[in-house]
Scaffold this active site. Structure first.
Site, mmCIF file in Angstrom:
data_model
loop_
_atom_site.group_PDB
_atom_site.id
_atom_site.type_symbol
_atom_site.label_atom_id
_atom_site.label_comp_id
_atom_site.label_asym_id
_atom_site.label_seq_id
_atom_site.Cartn_x
_atom_site.Cartn_y
_atom_site.Cartn_z
ATOM 1 N N HIS A 43 -39.780 -0.028 4.041
ATOM 2 C CA HIS A 43 -40.320 0.228 5.384
ATOM 3 C C HIS A 43 -39.187 0.761 6.260
ATOM 4 O O HIS A 43 -38.554 0.013 7.014
ATOM 5 C CB HIS A 43 -40.898 -1.062 5.976
ATOM 6 N N GLU A 70 -43.931 2.202 3.768
ATOM 7 C CA GLU A 70 -44.641 1.760 4.965
ATOM 8 C C GLU A 70 -43.978 2.343 6.211
ATOM 9 O O GLU A 70 -42.769 2.584 6.215
ATOM 10 C CB GLU A 70 -44.586 0.224 5.081
ATOM 11 N N HIS A 190 -47.375 -9.786 4.717
ATOM 12 C CA HIS A 190 -46.650 -10.312 5.867
ATOM 13 C C HIS A 190 -46.664 -11.841 5.835
ATOM 14 O O HIS A 190 -47.691 -12.472 5.998
ATOM 15 C CB HIS A 190 -47.198 -9.833 7.210
#
Length: 237
Positions: A43, A70, A190
C-alpha cells in the site's frame, strides 16, 4: 479456501527506519511465498514513508502468487498500477496524511469517479476491488462501479471481537452474502489477526482473500514469520 495475502508495508517501515536495505523487502516477499503465503500486498502512500513506488516495480518479477496493490487512485497511483499491472488493485479512499486506512468508500457519492478508474484498470486486465464498510448501500454501490470484488473494512469487527462481542460479525456476514447474491467477490482486511481470523472466516460466506500486515508482522516478532504464515493458513482452511 480463503487466500492469505501478506501486506509487507511494515517490513518497508523497518527498512526505512535505518536508511539501508535491512530487512530486504524483496527477500522477505520471496520468503513469505516459500512459506506458503498466497499473495503479497503493498500500500504505497504519497509520502513513501514505508513502501516506495520503486518497490512496486522491484516486487513485480518476484511475486509469483497474487500481487495486490492498494491505494487511493490519485493520478500518480493510477500510473503506477497501469505500469506494474498487478493481479489486483484495491482502491482505498485514504487521505494523504492518513496513518492507516480508516474508512471505506462512499460508493454512491463517488460512483462516477470509481467507475471511470475501474474501467481503465479492467481494460488492462487488472482485477479490481473496492474498500467498503459493511453497509448494504455501499455494497450495492460497489457493484454499480463495475468492480470485481469488495474488500470489507474489518476494524470495527476486530475492535468489538476483542471486547468479547461476537455479534459484531453480523453486518459482515450479511454484506458478504449480499455481495455474493449480486455477483461480486468478497475480500477483507484491517486488524485481522491470529486471535480473530478463524472466527471471521467461519462466519463470512464466500471469503476469497484476506490481506493482513500489521498483526501478522507483529506476531512474527514472537513466533517467527514462517510459523505465523502457516498458523494463518491453518486457521483459514
Amino acid at each position: 479456501m480463503t487466500k492469505l495475502s501478506v501486506n509487507v508495508n511494515k517490513i518497508a517501515t523497518l527498512r526505512n527506519s535505518r536508511g539501508g536495505d535491512t530487512p530486504n523487502l524483496i527477500q522477505v516477499a520471496k520468503d513469505i511465498q516459500s512459506f506458503g503465503g498466497e499473495g503479497i500486498t503493498i500500500h504505497p502512500r504519497p509520502d513513501e514513508r514505508h513502501i516506495r513506488y520503486q518497490d512496486a516495480y522491484d516486487l513485480k518479477p518476484v511475486v509469483t502468487t497474487e500481487y495486490n496493490i492498494e491505494g487511493n487512485p490519485v493520478p500518480k497511483f493510477v500510473d503506477l498500477v497501469l505500469a506494474v499491472k498487478p493481479t489486483q488493485v484495491t482502491l482505498v479512499p485514504d487521505a494523504e496524511d492518513a496513518i492507516t486506512s480508516d474508512a471505506g468508500w462512499d460508493t454512491r457519492k463517488h460512483k462516477d469517479f470509481l467507475k471511470e478508474v475501474i474501467a481503465e484498470f479492467k481494460r488492462n486486465d487488472i482485477r479490481t476491488s473496492v474498500f467498503v464498510d459493511p453497509v448494504s448501500d455501499m455494497i450495492e454501490g460497489a457493484v454499480a462501479t463495475g468492480a470485481d470484488r469488495i474488500e470489507l473494512y474489518t476494524e470495527e469487527f476486530a475492535s468489538e471481537y476483542a471486547k468479547g462481542n461476537q455479534k459484531a460479525i453480523a453486518p459482515y456476514s450479511l454484506c458478504a452474502q449480499q455481495a455474493i447474491d449480486l455477483g461480486i467477490g468478497v475480500n477483507a482486511g484491517h486488524d485481522l489477526s491470529l486471535d480473530n481470523i478463524q472466527f471471521f472466516k467461519e462466519n463470512v460466506p464466500g471469503l476469497l482473500e484476506v490481506s493482513i500486515g500489521h498483526a501478522l508482522i507483529s506476531e512474527s516478532i514472537y513466533l517467527g514469520l514462517e510459523n505465523v504464515v502457516n498458523m494463518y493458513l491453518n486457521k483459514l482452511k
